[in-house]
Scaffold this motif. Structure first.
Motif, short mmCIF file in Angstrom:
data_model
loop_
_atom_site.label_atom_id
_atom_site.label_comp_id
_atom_site.label_asym_id
_atom_site.label_seq_id
_atom_site.Cartn_x
_atom_site.Cartn_y
_atom_site.Cartn_z
N ARG A 1 -8.95 68.93 96.65
CA ARG A 1 -8.72 67.72 95.76
C ARG A 1 -8.65 68.36 94.49
NH1 ARG A 1 -11.89 64.53 98.51
NH2 ARG A 1 -13.74 64.75 97.14
N LEU A 2 -9.95 69.06 94.19
CA LEU A 2 -9.89 69.79 93.01
C LEU A 2 -8.72 70.43 92.37
CD1 LEU A 2 -13.71 70.86 92.73
CD2 LEU A 2 -12.54 69.20 91.35
N ALA A 3 -8.19 71.30 93.38
CA ALA A 3 -6.95 72.04 92.99
C ALA A 3 -5.61 71.21 92.93
CB ALA A 3 -6.69 73.04 94.57
N ALA A 4 -5.53 70.24 93.63
CA ALA A 4 -4.54 69.21 93.32
C ALA A 4 -4.79 68.66 91.89
CB ALA A 4 -4.62 67.90 94.45
N LEU A 5 -5.89 68.12 91.50
CA LEU A 5 -6.12 67.67 90.29
C LEU A 5 -6.00 68.57 88.98
CD1 LEU A 5 -9.40 65.38 91.21
CD2 LEU A 5 -6.86 64.40 90.60
N GLY A 6 -6.39 69.76 89.25
CA GLY A 6 -6.32 70.66 88.30
C GLY A 6 -7.41 70.50 86.97
N ASP B 1 -13.60 65.77 86.88
CA ASP B 1 -15.20 65.69 86.73
C ASP B 1 -15.86 66.35 88.17
OD1 ASP B 1 -17.60 65.28 86.54
OD2 ASP B 1 -17.63 62.93 86.70
N VAL B 2 -16.25 67.60 88.23
CA VAL B 2 -16.58 67.92 89.19
C VAL B 2 -17.93 67.40 89.80
CG1 VAL B 2 -17.49 70.34 90.22
CG2 VAL B 2 -16.01 70.14 88.23
N MET B 3 -18.71 66.57 89.05
CA MET B 3 -19.82 65.79 89.45
C MET B 3 -19.34 64.83 90.54
SD MET B 3 -21.92 67.57 88.29
CE MET B 3 -23.40 66.73 89.01
N ALA B 4 -18.23 64.04 90.00
CA ALA B 4 -17.54 63.11 90.79
C ALA B 4 -17.05 63.52 92.12
CB ALA B 4 -16.87 62.16 89.91
N LEU C 1 -14.57 74.65 80.93
CA LEU C 1 -15.10 73.23 80.34
C LEU C 1 -13.66 72.58 80.19
CD1 LEU C 1 -18.60 73.93 78.68
CD2 LEU C 1 -18.01 72.34 80.72
N ALA C 2 -13.55 71.37 80.22
CA ALA C 2 -12.39 70.60 79.80
C ALA C 2 -12.98 69.17 78.86
CB ALA C 2 -11.70 69.94 80.91
N GLY C 3 -14.37 69.66 78.65
CA GLY C 3 -15.05 68.55 77.77
C GLY C 3 -16.30 68.57 77.85
N GLU C 4 -16.98 67.82 76.98
CA GLU C 4 -18.60 67.86 77.01
C GLU C 4 -19.20 67.46 78.17
OE1 GLU C 4 -21.41 69.55 74.96
OE2 GLU C 4 -19.09 69.94 74.49
N PRO C 5 -20.04 68.25 78.85
CA PRO C 5 -21.02 67.65 79.77
C PRO C 5 -21.91 66.71 79.44
CG PRO C 5 -21.04 70.16 79.56
CD PRO C 5 -20.31 69.75 78.59
N VAL C 6 -22.25 65.76 80.33
CA VAL C 6 -23.02 64.52 79.92
C VAL C 6 -24.29 64.77 80.81
CG1 VAL C 6 -23.56 62.32 79.66
CG2 VAL C 6 -21.28 63.09 79.06
N ARG D 1 -27.89 63.74 82.54
CA ARG D 1 -28.55 62.65 83.29
C ARG D 1 -29.79 62.29 82.32
NH1 ARG D 1 -28.64 60.08 88.27
NH2 ARG D 1 -31.14 59.97 87.77
N ALA D 2 -30.10 61.15 81.77
CA ALA D 2 -31.40 60.97 81.03
C ALA D 2 -32.71 61.33 82.03
CB ALA D 2 -31.65 59.34 80.69
N GLY D 3 -33.81 62.00 81.45
CA GLY D 3 -35.12 62.00 82.07
C GLY D 3 -35.20 63.47 82.20
N LEU D 4 -36.46 63.92 82.32
CA LEU D 4 -36.77 65.39 82.65
C LEU D 4 -36.93 65.61 84.11
CD1 LEU D 4 -37.54 68.12 81.40
CD2 LEU D 4 -39.95 67.19 81.31
N ALA D 5 -37.73 64.92 84.92
CA ALA D 5 -38.11 65.20 86.08
C ALA D 5 -36.93 65.56 87.04
CB ALA D 5 -38.84 64.00 86.81
N LEU D 6 -35.86 64.74 86.96
CA LEU D 6 -34.70 65.17 87.89
C LEU D 6 -33.67 65.85 86.79
CD1 LEU D 6 -33.89 62.44 90.72
CD2 LEU D 6 -34.78 64.78 91.07
N ARG D 7 -33.63 66.93 86.95
CA ARG D 7 -32.59 67.69 85.76
C ARG D 7 -31.38 67.70 86.31
NH1 ARG D 7 -32.62 69.97 80.83
NH2 ARG D 7 -31.30 71.96 80.38
N GLY D 8 -30.23 67.07 85.76
CA GLY D 8 -28.73 67.13 86.15
C GLY D 8 -27.76 66.73 85.53
N LEU D 9 -26.67 66.82 85.80
CA LEU D 9 -25.46 66.37 84.96
C LEU D 9 -24.95 65.06 85.46
CD1 LEU D 9 -23.76 69.51 84.45
CD2 LEU D 9 -25.31 68.54 82.84
N GLU D 10 -24.49 64.14 84.47
CA GLU D 10 -23.64 62.93 85.09
C GLU D 10 -22.32 63.36 85.07
OE1 GLU D 10 -25.07 59.59 85.78
OE2 GLU D 10 -26.14 59.74 84.00
N THR D 11 -21.76 63.95 84.17
CA THR D 11 -20.29 64.38 84.36
C THR D 11 -20.28 66.01 83.71
OG1 THR D 11 -19.74 63.73 82.26
CG2 THR D 11 -19.51 62.19 83.71
N LEU D 12 -19.31 66.69 84.49
CA LEU D 12 -19.11 67.90 84.17
C LEU D 12 -17.29 68.16 84.30
CD1 LEU D 12 -19.96 70.83 83.36
CD2 LEU D 12 -20.35 71.14 85.69
#
Ligand code: HEM
Length: 428
Positions: free
Chosen positions: A139-144, A147-150, A389-394, A396-407
């Motif tokens: 799917r990612l290859a087809a899209l080019g 958002d890798v998170m989604a 990167l194709a944009g600014e990663p966003v 997730r709020a909070g420290l305990a679970l550290r991760g990204l909303e979008t990439l």
């Protein structure tokens, strides 16, 4: 009362405040961790009355020492956690599973699920996980540009755990909706509607799990749920423990692995020379995943309850009933344990990080998380010549679970069909 030989330094509390209650801490906690660890590797905070362990050897000692364990209820009254979230968590009925249990109960509860995570069982998932990774990479290859998170980091762990538990294909969209709604209120500042949705989703998920249990009892399969139902029917697990264990596996297994994949990719994008090394050598996939776990740890902090008075590093005296926050992300950057800890090195030798904790509650799903992440990074390096990167990663709020909303990424695929499906063999 002076609780400790390591005095409760106002400076350390100022650092903790910035870490726990400001966007500075969520954006880049690592300079604050270093400053805190230098002042006091074990610190008693006047902000919330809790202890904070940021040094590696203190953190590991706390995870290994039987003087520390779990509190009967989840402890969330940490500085920076808003009151409405504390109330929401405290309203939830306690779910009796291994993660809130102390020995000897813990061994019974963990033992009931352990069979699902044996090395042979996880290894048997390799080809199925490879297919799921391949589908996302196609799917990612087809899209080019995507958002890798989604497209990958979010759906993959949920698909894997659904297969492992035996959630039927036709239920998975609804199942995913419920799991996402349930954890969406884990943001430190959830909007009121997210809290309501999370509570409703949690009830629905519990009902759904109960339906699944009845279906499995009527028609057992070769999945983890059938195994847990057997344990319940054999008298090893009570009904509430069965449901709690299934929900724990979902909550523990999904967002953590998502964050590992997202944080790991971002670390590679910020260190092009390390990405080049990894892309050039398949033997680096396994150590690179360990380095991702250390460098930007998906679970930054966990709690321990003091079960009996104890003295730890630096003469800090902790009393029965105290709570200690173990800052895993800080321990994993401790220069007394890791050489140049702020360097991201995909070939780092002897990487004994604490990302999966240690001791009694060492992550039961560590082998599965490693398999998923190794197959993802192995697949990415085989399928794509270039990621940027194709944009600014966003974040997730909070420290305990550290991760990204979008990439958002632009991915340049290799040409030729031979690059597909080779990666399942390349992982060590
Ligand atoms: C990168 C991915 C993961 C990370 C960083 C991670 C991290 C952790 C950590 C730090 C703990 C200890 C929690 C504590 O002591 O309070 C833990 C426990 C646990 N994890 Fe994971 N985990 C990951 C993936 C998974 C997966 C995929 C599963 C299962 C599907 C899983 C299942 C569990 C369970 C059941 C426990 C409780 C173990 C016990 O209490 O004995 N985890 N994990």
């Amino acid at each position: 009362m002076v609780r400790t030989a390591v005095t409760a330094e106002p400076q350390a509390d100022e650092l903790l405040h910035r870490l726990l209650a400001t966007t500075e801490g969520q954006t880049d906690p690592y300079p604050l961790y270093h400053a805190l660890r230098t002042l006091a590797p074990v610190h008693h905070s006047e902000l919330d009355g809790m202890w904070y362990a940021s040094g590696f050897s203190a953190a590991r000692r706390i995870l290994l020492d039987p003087c520390f364990g779990k509190a009967p209820r989840l402890t969330i009254r940490r500085h920076g956690v808003p009151e409405e979230r504390v109330r929401m968590i405290e309203r939830r009925p306690p779910r009796p599973s291994m993660i809130t249990a102390n020995p000897p109960e813990h061994a019974r509860l963990r033992g009931a699920a352990k069979g699902a995570f044996l090395p042979t069982r996880i290894e048997s998932l390799r080809s199925r996980v490879t297919s799921l990774v391949d589908e996302s990479l196609d799917r990612l290859a087809a899209l080019g540009t995507a958002d890798v998170m989604a497209e990958l980091a979010g759906p993959l762990p949920l698909a894997v755990i659904s297969e492992l538990l035996g959630v039927p294909e036709q239920d998975r969209t609804e199942f995913r909706r419920l799991v996402v709604a349930m954890v969406s209120s884990d943001d430190p500042h959830p909007p009121p509607e997210a809290v309501e949705q999370a509570e409703a989703a949690s009830v629905q998920l519990e009902e759904y799990v109960l339906d699944l249990v009845s279906a499995r009892r009527a028609c057992p399969g070769d999945d983890v749920l059938s195994m847990l139902v057997e344990q319940h029917d054999g008298g090893t697990l009570a009904a509430a423990e069965l449901t709690a264990t299934v929900i724990l596996l979902l909550a523990a297994g999904v967002f953590t692995t998502t964050n590992l994949i997202g944080n790991g990719l971002l670390a590679l994008l910020h260190h092009p020379s390390q990405m080049g090394r990894l892309w050039g050598d398949p033997a680096l996939v396994a150590p690179a995943v360990e380095e991702m776990l250390r460098y930007d740890t998906p679970i930054q902090l966990i709690n321990r309850h003091v079960l009996s008075d104890v003295e730890v590093e630096g003469g800090a005296r902790l009393e029965q009933g105290d709570t200690v926050v173990v800052l895993l992300g800080a321990a994993n950057r401790d220069p007394t344990w890791f050489c140049e800890p702020d360097r991201f090195d995909v070939g780092r030798p002897d990487n004994g990080h604490l990302a999966f904790a240690w001791g009694t509650h060492f992550c039961l799903g560590a082998r599965l998380a490693r398999l998923e992440a190794q197959l993802v990074f192995s697949g990415l390096r085989e399928r794509f010549t270039r990621l940027e990167l194709a944009g600014e990663p966003v974040r997730r709020a909070g420290l305990a679970l550290r991760g990204l909303e979008t990439l958002p990424l632009r991915l340049e695929a290799r040409s030729g069909p031979e690059c597909r499906r080779r990666h399942s063999q390349n992982v060590v």
